[in-house]
Design a protein around this motif. Structure first.
Motif, PDB file in Angstrom:
ATOM      1  N   THR A  29      -4.543  -6.226  11.355  1.00 43.18           N
ATOM      2  CA  THR A  29      -5.093  -5.858  10.053  1.00 43.18           C
ATOM      3  C   THR A  29      -4.896  -4.368   9.798  1.00 43.18           C
ATOM      4  N   CYS A  47       0.879  -1.170   0.000  1.00 39.19           N
ATOM      5  CA  CYS A  47       0.000   0.000   0.000  1.00 39.19           C
ATOM      6  C   CYS A  47       0.913   1.215   0.000  1.00 39.19           C
ATOM      7  N   HIS A  50      -5.336  -1.053   6.839  1.00 37.41           N
ATOM      8  CA  HIS A  50      -6.259  -0.597   5.803  1.00 37.41           C
ATOM      9  C   HIS A  50      -5.502   0.281   4.812  1.00 37.41           C
ATOM     10  N   ASN A  77      -5.205   3.511  -2.271  1.00 39.77           N
ATOM     11  CA  ASN A  77      -4.012   2.785  -2.736  1.00 39.77           C
ATOM     12  C   ASN A  77      -2.712   3.511  -2.404  1.00 39.77           C
ATOM     13  N   ASN A 122      -6.865  -5.339   4.684  1.00 36.45           N
ATOM     14  CA  ASN A 122      -8.244  -5.809   4.792  1.00 36.45           C
ATOM     15  C   ASN A 122      -8.895  -6.044   3.443  1.00 36.45           C
ATOM     16  N   SER A 123      -8.343  -5.491   2.364  1.00 30.44           N
ATOM     17  CA  SER A 123      -9.039  -5.550   1.084  1.00 30.44           C
ATOM     18  C   SER A 123      -8.345  -6.413   0.034  1.00 30.44           C
ATOM     19  N   SER A 124      -7.011  -6.439   0.036  1.00 27.72           N
ATOM     20  CA  SER A 124      -6.306  -7.049  -1.091  1.00 27.72           C
ATOM     21  C   SER A 124      -5.711  -8.421  -0.807  1.00 27.72           C
TER      22      SER A 124
END
Length: 275
Positions: free
Chosen positions: A60, A35, A62, A66, A47-49
């Protein structure tokens, strides 16, 4: 027919498990993600990728747009400035603090007690060791390091961060414990503090008896461990914007019955055995 259907379901389940773990070297150990300019690897995950089974869920992070990596401590937002996998530390800054804007303040108060294990950090020389619950407190503001010879080891908590306290007073205060915030938080340009109040900061912590009459504690946060005695408030604020360090080293020791300490780079050991 029923047996064939059952066997088909089992085969499909195995294929799904293989596919789900195809990006992972081992349980919770997945291919690094990124990120912005931060590499995200165990124990952290995005948490997303990344797959749900990657990393430790207590760590975790975030990713915003990007570009910005965010850590939430008790639902409070901190921007990640650096992650050091060699010494098991992460450096973060409160979302309300803006570089080169000394009138910006932390959005949240953060004290040592919020990170857990604070009392034991100063009283660990007693024999009453207790298991550290890293599930409740994933991060610490210090790390244990072993000193002395192997046959008579000692364990010393080395602080990574120190306390910073914002104070408002109804009149000017002259105290070596406090640093005047000057025009940053006082005067016509400031909307953060009433013009009738004087604003100060204390670095390193203070006793309740040190608080002057008609003064109040407004908020607390953490700073890097540096000598700030000769610093101006603008210099202190620059350190605030640089961010403070937290450690996740306890997560590497499992259920340690004694002290979990770092002995070599990112390696940890348990003094006192495992529960």
């Amino acid at each position: 027919m029923a047996r064939l259907l059952f066997a088909g379901c089992i085969a499909l389940l195995l294929l799904l498990l293989v596919f789900q773990n195809s990006n992972c070297k081992d349980t919770n150990l997945c291919a690094p993600s990124s990120c912005g300019n931060h590499t995200i690897s165990y124990p952290f995950s995005l948490n997303s990728s990344q797959p749900l089974n990657c990393g430790n869920p207590l760590y975790t992070l975030h990713c915003e747009k990007n570009n910005s990596t965010v850590l939430y401590l008790d639902s409070r937002k901190y921007y990640v400035q650096a992650i050091n996998y060699n010494n098991l530390t992460i450096r973060v800054v409160d979302a309300g603090v803006i570089q080169n804007d000394c009138s910006s303040l932390p959005d949240f108060s953060l004290a040592f007690d919020s990170l857990g294990n604070s009392i034991r950090a100063y009283n660990f020389f007693t024999l009453a060791f207790t298991t550290f619950n890293y599930i409740t407190y994933p991060y610490t503001w210090f790390q244990y390091k072993r000193t002395g010879p192997k046959w008579f080891p000692k364990y010393k908590p080395l602080p990574l961060s120190q306390m910073m306290i914002f104070i408002n007073c109804a009149y000017p205060v002259d105290s070596p414990l406090n640093v005047d915030t000057g025009t940053c938080l006082n005067g016509e340009k400031s909307s953060n503090v009433s013009l009738l109040m004087r604003s100060y900061v204390n670095v390193g912590g203070m006793k309740a008896s040190d608080l002057m009459e008609l003064c109040s504690l407004e908020r607390m946060t953490l700073l890097p461990v540096k000598d700030s005695k000769s610093m101006s408030y603008k210099e202190i604020h620059s350190q605030l914007a640089y961010g403070f360090e937290l450690s996740w080293h306890n997560s590497m020791c499992g259920r340690c019955a004694g002290i979990c300490y770092i002995y070599d780079s990112n390696q940890t050991r348990c003094a006192g055995g495992q529960n």
